[in-house]
Design a protein around this motif. Sequence first.
Motif, mmCIF file in Angstrom:
data_model
loop_
_atom_site.group_PDB
_atom_site.id
_atom_site.type_symbol
_atom_site.label_atom_id
_atom_site.label_comp_id
_atom_site.label_asym_id
_atom_site.label_seq_id
_atom_site.Cartn_x
_atom_site.Cartn_y
_atom_site.Cartn_z
ATOM 1 N N PRO A 146 88.725 -27.692 -41.684
ATOM 2 C CA PRO A 146 87.779 -28.448 -42.516
ATOM 3 C C PRO A 146 86.443 -28.583 -41.788
ATOM 4 C CG PRO A 146 89.917 -29.539 -42.438
ATOM 5 C CD PRO A 146 89.955 -28.459 -41.408
ATOM 6 N N ASP A 147 85.361 -28.339 -42.498
ATOM 7 C CA ASP A 147 84.052 -28.310 -41.858
ATOM 8 C C ASP A 147 83.720 -29.640 -41.200
ATOM 9 O OD1 ASP A 147 81.679 -26.532 -41.498
ATOM 10 O OD2 ASP A 147 80.675 -28.210 -42.461
ATOM 11 N N ALA A 148 84.051 -30.743 -41.855
ATOM 12 C CA ALA A 148 83.715 -32.049 -41.298
ATOM 13 C C ALA A 148 84.474 -32.325 -39.998
ATOM 14 C CB ALA A 148 84.018 -33.146 -42.319
ATOM 15 N N LEU A 149 85.635 -31.701 -39.833
ATOM 16 C CA LEU A 149 86.420 -31.933 -38.624
ATOM 17 C C LEU A 149 85.691 -31.422 -37.378
ATOM 18 C CD1 LEU A 149 89.067 -32.916 -37.401
ATOM 19 C CD2 LEU A 149 90.057 -30.675 -37.898
ATOM 20 N N ILE A 150 84.933 -30.345 -37.521
ATOM 21 C CA ILE A 150 84.194 -29.800 -36.378
ATOM 22 C C ILE A 150 83.149 -30.800 -35.905
ATOM 23 C CG2 ILE A 150 82.657 -27.946 -35.617
ATOM 24 C CD1 ILE A 150 84.047 -26.133 -37.653
ATOM 25 N N ASP A 151 82.370 -31.347 -36.838
ATOM 26 C CA ASP A 151 81.337 -32.314 -36.467
ATOM 27 C C ASP A 151 81.953 -33.576 -35.872
ATOM 28 O OD1 ASP A 151 79.208 -30.685 -37.333
ATOM 29 O OD2 ASP A 151 79.524 -31.323 -39.405
ATOM 30 N N GLY A 152 83.055 -34.033 -36.464
ATOM 31 C CA GLY A 152 83.703 -35.227 -35.921
ATOM 32 C C GLY A 152 84.235 -35.006 -34.522
ATOM 33 N N ALA A 153 84.849 -33.827 -34.285
ATOM 34 C CA ALA A 153 85.384 -33.543 -32.948
ATOM 35 C C ALA A 153 84.264 -33.438 -31.924
ATOM 36 C CB ALA A 153 86.189 -32.247 -32.992
ATOM 37 N N LEU A 154 83.160 -32.797 -32.274
ATOM 38 C CA LEU A 154 82.039 -32.707 -31.334
ATOM 39 C C LEU A 154 81.451 -34.083 -31.051
ATOM 40 C CD1 LEU A 154 80.195 -29.473 -32.514
ATOM 41 C CD2 LEU A 154 81.329 -29.852 -30.314
ATOM 42 N N GLY A 155 81.412 -34.955 -32.073
ATOM 43 C CA GLY A 155 80.942 -36.316 -31.845
ATOM 44 C C GLY A 155 81.837 -37.067 -30.879
ATOM 45 N N ASP A 156 83.165 -36.915 -31.041
ATOM 46 C CA ASP A 156 84.102 -37.562 -30.114
ATOM 47 C C ASP A 156 83.930 -37.040 -28.692
ATOM 48 O OD1 ASP A 156 85.116 -39.014 -32.194
ATOM 49 O OD2 ASP A 156 86.873 -37.727 -32.511
ATOM 50 N N ILE A 157 83.735 -35.721 -28.562
ATOM 51 C CA ILE A 157 83.562 -35.135 -27.233
ATOM 52 C C ILE A 157 82.289 -35.674 -26.584
ATOM 53 C CG2 ILE A 157 83.103 -32.963 -26.011
ATOM 54 C CD1 ILE A 157 84.898 -31.605 -28.157
ATOM 55 N N ALA A 158 81.210 -35.771 -27.366
ATOM 56 C CA ALA A 158 79.957 -36.306 -26.825
ATOM 57 C C ALA A 158 80.134 -37.751 -26.380
ATOM 58 C CB ALA A 158 78.850 -36.198 -27.874
ATOM 59 N N ASP A 159 80.897 -38.551 -27.148
ATOM 60 C CA ASP A 159 81.124 -39.946 -26.785
ATOM 61 C C ASP A 159 81.964 -40.058 -25.521
ATOM 62 O OD1 ASP A 159 79.680 -40.774 -28.958
ATOM 63 O OD2 ASP A 159 81.436 -41.093 -30.243
ATOM 64 N N ASP A 160 82.973 -39.206 -25.393
ATOM 65 C CA ASP A 160 83.908 -39.327 -24.272
ATOM 66 C C ASP A 160 83.415 -38.638 -23.005
ATOM 67 O OD1 ASP A 160 85.867 -40.821 -25.634
ATOM 68 O OD2 ASP A 160 86.610 -39.013 -26.607
ATOM 69 N N TYR A 161 82.650 -37.569 -23.157
ATOM 70 C CA TYR A 161 82.267 -36.759 -22.005
ATOM 71 C C TYR A 161 80.763 -36.634 -21.807
ATOM 72 C CZ TYR A 161 87.122 -35.206 -21.808
ATOM 73 O OH TYR A 161 88.493 -35.170 -21.708
ATOM 74 N N GLY A 162 79.976 -37.018 -22.804
ATOM 75 C CA GLY A 162 78.553 -36.749 -22.755
ATOM 76 C C GLY A 162 78.273 -35.328 -23.194
ATOM 77 N N LEU A 163 77.017 -35.014 -23.333
ATOM 78 C CA LEU A 163 76.622 -33.681 -23.778
ATOM 79 C C LEU A 163 76.412 -32.773 -22.582
ATOM 80 C CD1 LEU A 163 74.095 -34.661 -26.572
ATOM 81 C CD2 LEU A 163 76.378 -33.722 -26.864
ATOM 82 N N PRO A 164 76.675 -31.486 -22.747
ATOM 83 C CA PRO A 164 76.477 -30.562 -21.618
ATOM 84 C C PRO A 164 74.998 -30.449 -21.283
ATOM 85 C CG PRO A 164 76.931 -29.338 -23.619
ATOM 86 C CD PRO A 164 77.146 -30.775 -23.947
ATOM 87 N N PRO A 165 74.636 -30.425 -19.997
ATOM 88 C CA PRO A 165 73.239 -30.149 -19.644
ATOM 89 C C PRO A 165 72.854 -28.775 -20.146
ATOM 90 C CG PRO A 165 74.659 -29.964 -17.722
ATOM 91 C CD PRO A 165 75.508 -30.522 -18.829
ATOM 92 N N CYS A 166 71.609 -28.621 -20.553
ATOM 93 C CA CYS A 166 71.219 -27.375 -21.197
ATOM 94 C C CYS A 166 70.003 -26.783 -20.511
ATOM 95 C CB CYS A 166 70.920 -27.608 -22.679
ATOM 96 S SG CYS A 166 69.751 -28.937 -22.984
ATOM 97 N N THR A 167 69.990 -25.460 -20.474
ATOM 98 C CA THR A 167 68.828 -24.735 -19.989
ATOM 99 C C THR A 167 68.070 -24.107 -21.146
ATOM 100 O OG1 THR A 167 70.178 -22.762 -19.678
ATOM 101 C CG2 THR A 167 69.909 -24.217 -17.784
ATOM 102 N N GLY A 168 68.635 -24.186 -22.345
ATOM 103 C CA GLY A 168 67.988 -23.625 -23.526
ATOM 104 C C GLY A 168 67.791 -24.706 -24.560
#
Length: 473
Positions: A382-404
């Motif tokens: 389900p498309d919404a599941l991807i956004d929800g899972a990424l939101g949970d990952i950002a809350d639990d782990y933070g966002l990856p540092p980016c060079t781009g």
Amino acid sequence: MEQHEYATGAGEAAGGEAFGRLGGAGQLTAQAPLGLSARTGPLARRFAESGDTAAHELFTAVFGLYGARHLGGRPAEAQPGAAASWWHGPTVHRALGGRPARAAPGPPGGGRGPRPRPVRRRPAPAARGARDAAQGAAAGERRTAARLLLAHPLVTADGPHGAGFPLIHRHADWLRERFTDLFGYPLTLGPGHARLHKSPLAGRMLPGFRPDGYAALVLALGAIADGLPPDLDRPEVLRLLTEWRVVTGEGADRSCDHGLARLLVERADRPAGAGPVAPHTAVRRRLAETPVVLFDELTAAERAWLRGRLPAEAELFADLLGLEAEVRSEGVALLDPADELTDLPAAGTDPLAQTALLLAERLVEELRPLPEEAAPPAVLVPDALIDGALGDIADDYGLPPCTGPDYLADRTALRRDALDLLHAMQLIVPAGRNWVLRAPAARYAPQAELHPEPGTGRHSRPGGLPGPRRRLG
């Protein structure tokens, strides 16, 4: 394996004298036709007029210069039989970012436990021991050389992988025979280069290249092959030609290897691997180059051949490349215990790769079929599941540092890049506007709960994430 047919419609000019790095290669270049800059013009126009995907596929069809791509890591538990599904089989235990690894079973009371006592063997006679040691050393050298060529089909003596070049030359006859017999890959060797001619393969690309970049690359190679000044204004073209050692030095000290450029483009209208391919060759190519081979994606003839040859093929790839076969009811993955034989970033060091595997883990936890259900090769996400899972990952782990892309400001870019990486690993595949999660993704998720507690459903995650918020990287 998908084949790509194309024609440049260009004619050949008269032959000429060899020069450049390959001047001493004799028969390899002495009869090569000149006028390659004119012959590459139609091909460059075809690249320029293609879409991104078509241009990437055309590049692999023309040059075949892509690296092998294999998953790393072993499951912690013993390897099950082929009847087990990836959905409920053992998983890979590895730490992602700051998250503690799921502990594999160990000795009672914790700790490493006592070291096993060494097994004492009767020493072999000196002559036999020396012979066995020499044979083992030669086998190790051949395996190292074969892995290098599969990862980097163009190796030059003074290039970034030049340390392995002497091994390729030392075992040239053996390598040429094995690559030709097993995969139908010709191996061209000269005094300063080794070139493995791979067959077309969809889904591979040159990082940083788009259709106009490919067109510029082809034109630059054609000009260098004919001894003409190339246009090297595009940074991606100059970077790649420098990596390939077609161009060396800078400014007034810049020089071009006309012979190596000629080698790369003289067969542009005659790509290797075109035409019908025997089932065993097609399957071996997929096993050697791709992370996962699912049975339902093979033709009936290919599937029957692979099922009947699994033990022998597993032994063959272990001897040739040091890869270990992970067999499941859905298919086969050849794993690289060294986690090196891949052109993708490793999850142990790359924050985006860590985020992508965490996303795969969350999706598997939500969508994994129950043990009593049929285990399909893939399930719709389900498309919404991807956004929800990424939101949970950002809350639990933070966002990856980016060079781009700035993932903090652009969550769409994070979603796109994480899904693209999982697609490259063949853990998910697009299905129209949606995505399909493939069974091999479950090798990175928590072990399946074979007997769920009362009240839990297939979309309920057991427990929560351990520990406080952590950052990736």
